[in-house]
Design a protein around this motif. Structure first.
Motif, PDB file in Angstrom:
ATOM      1  N   ALA A 282      20.764  -3.085 -40.968  1.00 20.85           N
ATOM      2  CA  ALA A 282      21.357  -3.094 -39.617  1.00 20.85           C
ATOM      3  C   ALA A 282      20.411  -2.432 -38.613  1.00 20.85           C
ATOM      4  N   ALA A 283      19.802  -1.306 -39.002  1.00 22.24           N
ATOM      5  CA  ALA A 283      18.867  -0.620 -38.104  1.00 22.24           C
ATOM      6  C   ALA A 283      17.630  -1.481 -37.861  1.00 22.24           C
ATOM      7  N   ASP A 284      17.148  -2.136 -38.904  1.00 24.52           N
ATOM      8  CA  ASP A 284      15.980  -3.017 -38.822  1.00 24.52           C
ATOM      9  C   ASP A 284      16.247  -4.147 -37.814  1.00 24.52           C
ATOM     10  N   ARG A 285      17.436  -4.764 -37.950  1.00 25.60           N
ATOM     11  CA  ARG A 285      17.808  -5.862 -37.032  1.00 25.60           C
ATOM     12  C   ARG A 285      17.888  -5.365 -35.600  1.00 25.60           C
ATOM     13  N   ARG A 286      18.499  -4.185 -35.439  1.00 27.46           N
ATOM     14  CA  ARG A 286      18.681  -3.627 -34.094  1.00 27.46           C
ATOM     15  C   ARG A 286      17.323  -3.294 -33.460  1.00 27.46           C
ATOM     16  N   SER A 287      16.410  -2.806 -34.296  1.00 26.21           N
ATOM     17  CA  SER A 287      15.070  -2.487 -33.806  1.00 26.21           C
ATOM     18  C   SER A 287      14.386  -3.754 -33.291  1.00 26.21           C
ATOM     19  N   ALA A 288      14.538  -4.859 -34.020  1.00 27.85           N
ATOM     20  CA  ALA A 288      13.927  -6.126 -33.591  1.00 27.85           C
ATOM     21  C   ALA A 288      14.558  -6.608 -32.281  1.00 27.85           C
ATOM     22  N   GLU A 289      15.892  -6.434 -32.166  1.00 26.52           N
ATOM     23  CA  GLU A 289      16.572  -6.846 -30.922  1.00 26.52           C
ATOM     24  C   GLU A 289      16.065  -6.029 -29.737  1.00 26.52           C
ATOM     25  N   LEU A 290      15.940  -4.705 -29.941  1.00 20.54           N
ATOM     26  CA  LEU A 290      15.499  -3.839 -28.845  1.00 20.54           C
ATOM     27  C   LEU A 290      14.056  -4.140 -28.459  1.00 20.54           C
ATOM     28  N   ALA A 291      13.220  -4.449 -29.476  1.00 17.86           N
ATOM     29  CA  ALA A 291      11.822  -4.780 -29.194  1.00 17.86           C
ATOM     30  C   ALA A 291      11.761  -6.032 -28.320  1.00 17.86           C
ATOM     31  N   ALA A 292      12.639  -6.997 -28.608  1.00 19.25           N
ATOM     32  CA  ALA A 292      12.650  -8.233 -27.822  1.00 19.25           C
ATOM     33  C   ALA A 292      13.082  -7.928 -26.380  1.00 19.25           C
ATOM     34  N   GLU A 293      14.019  -6.982 -26.250  1.00 24.18           N
ATOM     35  CA  GLU A 293      14.520  -6.600 -24.922  1.00 24.18           C
ATOM     36  C   GLU A 293      13.443  -5.879 -24.104  1.00 24.18           C
ATOM     37  N   PHE A 294      12.823  -4.841 -24.733  1.00 23.31           N
ATOM     38  CA  PHE A 294      11.818  -4.012 -24.035  1.00 23.31           C
ATOM     39  C   PHE A 294      10.517  -4.754 -23.791  1.00 23.31           C
ATOM     40  N   GLY A 295      10.200  -5.658 -24.690  1.00 24.80           N
ATOM     41  CA  GLY A 295       8.880  -6.277 -24.639  1.00 24.80           C
ATOM     42  C   GLY A 295       8.808  -7.495 -23.761  1.00 24.80           C
TER      43      GLY A 295
END
Ligand SMILES: NC(=O)c1ccc[n+]([C@@H]2O[C@H](COP(=O)([O-])OP(=O)(O)OC[C@H]3O[C@@H](n4cnc5c(N)ncnc54)[C@H](OP(=O)(O)O)[C@@H]3O)[C@@H](O)[C@H]2O)c1
Length: 276
Positions: A261-274
C-alpha cells in the motif's frame, strides 16, 4: 573524508542541517559549505551553529558549486529548479535531490537532460544520524558523481543504490515509512506490557531497549534474520508461544500488504509531484 571544494544547499531546513552536521563531523571544513534559504531566521541559525557560508539567494549558492543539494519541500522543488536552471546549466554541478517523491525524470525536465542528477530518499532517523538512504542515478551519472552523492548521504545514514527508479517507491515504503511501522509495533508491545501489570515507564523502557538490542544484534551478526529468530526461540518456550500467535494472525501477510500500500501510494504521489 569528503573531498569537495564547494557544496551548496538549496534549503537549509531539518534535512540540510542534519547533513551539514554530519559532513562537518566527518571533517569537511564548514567554509566549503554554502547555504541558501528563503527563511532568514533559519539561515542565521545554520550559520551560527555550523559557521557555513551564507548565500544571498539560491542562484548565488549554486554558483561555482561542485555539487548542489536540493533540500526544499517537494512542493517547492519545481519553481526552485526552474529558477536555478540557468546557473546549473552554466556550472554543470552534480545535483543531488533529497526530496521525497520527485522523480528523476521531473528533475531532468526542469534542469535539462545533460545535468548529472542523483535522486536520494533519506528517512527521518537521518536527522539523528541513524538514517537509511536509497539512491538512484541513471547510467549517465559517472562513478565520481555516484561516489560523491553516496559519501554525502553516508554522513547521516546507511546507503543503498537501486538499479531501477521504480524501486525508490519500495525504498520509500520500507525505510521512508518504516520507522512508523516499528513505532506501531513498539506501541503495541508497550501497551500489552502495561495491561499485564508493568508500570508504564517500565513497559516503555523494556520495549525500547529490546527494539534497540534486537536491531543491534542483527546489525552485528552475519546471520539472517530468520536464523537469529530461531536462535532466540526455544522449542516449546515462551517466545515460541508468542510467535505462534503472531504467525497464526498472518503477521507476514499483513506486513506485505502494508508495504504494498505504501509502495503504491509513493508511486501515486511521485506522479502528482513530478508533473510538468
Ligand atoms: N525531514 C525528514 O525526515 C525527511 C526525510 C526524507 C526526505 N526529506 C526531504 O528533505 C527535503 C527537506 O525537508 P525538511 O524536513 O528539511 O524541510 P524543512 O525543514 O521545511 O526545510 C526546507 C527549507 O527550505 C526553505 N525554503 C522554502 N522555499 C525555499 C526556496 N524557494 N528557496 C530556498 N529555500 C526555501 C524553507 O524555508 P521556510 O520554512 O521559510 O519555507 C525551509 O527552511 C524535503 O524535500 C523532504 O521530502 C525529509
Amino acid at each position: 573524508m569528503i573531498d569537495i571544494r564547494r557544496l551548496a544547499f538549496i534549503g537549509g531546513g531539518n534535512m540540510a542541517a542534519a547533513l551539514i552536521g554530519g559532513l562537518i563531523r566527518q571533517g569537511l571544513p564548514s567554509g566549503r559549505i554554502v547555504v541558501a534559504d528563503s527563511s532568514a531566521e533559519q539561515l542565521e541559525r545554520l550559520v551560527r551553529t555550523y559557521r557555513v557560508l551564507r548565500a544571498a539567494d539560491n542562484a548565488s549558492a549554486a554558483a561555482g558549486a561542485e555539487a548542489v543539494i536540493l533540500a526544499v519541500k517537494p512542493q517547492q522543488m519545481r519553481p526552485v529548479c526552474l529558477a536555478l536552471k540557468p546557473r546549473v546549466e552554466e556550472a554543470k554541478p552534480l545535483v543531488i535531490s533529497v526530496a521525497a517523491g520527485i522523480p528523476h525524470a521531473a528533475l531532468a525536465r526542469w534542469f535539462g537532460p545533460h545535468i548529472p542528477i542523483v535522486r536520494t530518499m533519506p528517512n527521518r532517523p537521518a536527522l539523528n544520524g541513524f538514517g537509511a538512504t536509497g539512491l538512484y542515478a541513471p547510467p549517465g551519472v559517472g562513478a565520481a558523481g555516484r561516489a560523491l552523492a553516496e559519501s554525502i548521504m553516508a554522513a547521516v545514514s546507511a546507503t543503498v543504490w537501486v538499479e531501477h527508479e521504480s524501486q525508490m517507491d519500495t525504498v520509500t515504503a520500507v525505510s521512508g515509512s518504516g520507522p512508523a511501522y516499528f513505532f506501531l509495533f513498539m506501541e503495541a508491545l508497550e501497551a500489552a506490557a502495561h495491561e499485564r501489570g508493568l508500570p508504564r515507564e517500565v513497559a516503555h523502557r523494556l520495549t525500547l531497549e529490546t527494539a534497540f538490542g534486537a536491531a543491534q544484534m542483527a546489525r552485528q551478526s552475519a546471520d539472517s534474520l530468520a536464523t537469529l529468530r530461531e536462535q532466540v526461540t526455544s522449542k516449546g518456550g515462551t517466545t515460541a508461544a508468542a510467535l505462534e500467535v503472531l504467525n497464526g494472525a498472518g503477521l507476514r501477510a499483513i506486513v506485505a500488504h502494508a508495504v504494498a500500500a505504501a509502495d503504491r501510494r509513493s508511486a501515486e504521489l511521485a506522479a502528482e509531484f513530478g508533473g510538468p
